[in-house]
Design an enzyme around this catalytic site. Structure first.
Site, PDB file in Angstrom:
ATOM      1  N   ARG A  19      24.933  32.988  86.421  1.00  0.00           N
ATOM      2  CA  ARG A  19      25.307  33.250  85.032  1.00  0.00           C
ATOM      3  C   ARG A  19      25.351  31.988  84.170  1.00  0.00           C
ATOM      4  NH1 ARG A  19      29.721  38.161  84.626  1.00  0.00           N
ATOM      5  NH2 ARG A  19      28.557  39.684  85.861  1.00  0.00           N
TER       6      ARG A  19
ATOM      7  N   ASP B 254      37.529  41.605  71.475  1.00  0.00           N
ATOM      8  CA  ASP B 254      36.943  41.131  72.724  1.00  0.00           C
ATOM      9  C   ASP B 254      36.875  39.612  72.686  1.00  0.00           C
ATOM     10  OD1 ASP B 254      35.404  42.691  75.110  1.00  0.00           O
ATOM     11  OD2 ASP B 254      34.575  40.681  74.863  1.00  0.00           O
TER      12      ASP B 254
END
Length: 270
Positions: free
Chosen positions: A34, A141
């Site tokens: 990632r 978020d």
């Protein structure tokens, strides 16, 4: 790219401190897969440089990209459908002032917030809620990238398919090839903002309902307790919290009492 044990531990500590994400052991492959693109994006050739830059704490763009890359933003439309039924059939009709403030915490790319709005509109049309019923939804978020898509309300590929029937696609969205866009009527009264659940909730106001599903499993027990305490304080008396269908609330009876409606659960503030 090679990731040493020391570098992994430092990155894991950084993520837990700044985002509450607990990697634990054996997730080196996840970090490499990632964060490799983040290294390339910022012109770095090894993880040692990344760790050094993060420890310096002066590059906010880098911090944002690392958290975005390591945040799981997998969600889909009308996830745990029983929750939406409970919301419109059992919870919202109890709202004595005819207005509801709803918080979609960890809103990801917005599917949950829009699913809530669609469900409320449907309940009004079906007569479950009065025509005068009003609502506002706050979606938050930690991922800037996820919020950008939420605000655009446009979804393509799997994000446009998971959880939707052909009839729902036609009724609630405008189709454009492989992509769909939420119809304007369901985008009203929804706003999104960047927010870290480790931050204080005071600036958010009070809520009748909070959705925070499949998120707390990534936090330590201490942080989970702290977040649940602040959820309780952010809810109006009798307000409700929705968690993921597989998440446990054992040990938090002093904060919430569990109520069962058919196949779904809701946790009401004590």
């Amino acid at each position: 790219m090679r990731l040493s044990s020391e570098q992994y531990e430092k990155l894991a500590g950084f993520l837990e401190k700044h985002a509450g994400i607990r990697l634990g052991g054996g997730k080196e492959y996840l970090v490499v897969s990632r964060l490799g693109c983040v290294l390339r994006q910022f012109g770095m050739d090894d993880f040692g440089v990344l760790v050094q830059k993060l420890e310096q704490g002066t590059d906010r763009a880098l911090l944002t990209e690392v958290i975005d890359a390591m945040t799981t933003n997998e969600t889909f439309w009308f996830r745990d459908p029983a929750h939406y039924q409970i919301l419109t059939r059992d919870v919202l009709p109890e709202t004595d002032h005819g207005h509801a403030r709803i918080w979609s915490a960890a809103a990801s790319m917005g599917q949950e917030a829009y699913s809530i709005a669609i469900s409320i509109k449907g309940a009004i049309l079906a007569g479950q809620l009065p025509n005068s019923f009003s609502y506002e939804i706050l979606g938050t978020d930690i991922s800037q990238a996820a919020l950008k898509q939420a605000e655009e309300a446009r979804y393509c590929g799997m994000a446009a398919a998971r959880g939707l029937t052909p009839e729902q696609r036609q009724r609630y969205f405008v189709s454009d090839g492989d992509c769909i866009e939420v119809q304007p009527v369901y985008r009203r009264n929804i706003r999104f903002r960047n927010f870290n659940l480790l931050s204080g909730f005071d600036g958010l106001g009070r809520f009748d309902v909070i959705f925070c599903r499949n998120v707390l499993i990534y936090f330590s027990q201490e942080r989970k307790r702290n977040i649940l305490e602040r959820f309780s304080q952010a809810l109006d008396p009798g307000g409700c919290l929705f968690l993921g269908s597989t998440e446990s609330m054992s040990g938090y009876d002093d904060l919430f009492r569990m109520e069962r409606f058919g196949t779904g659960l809701v946790y009401r503030r004590c």
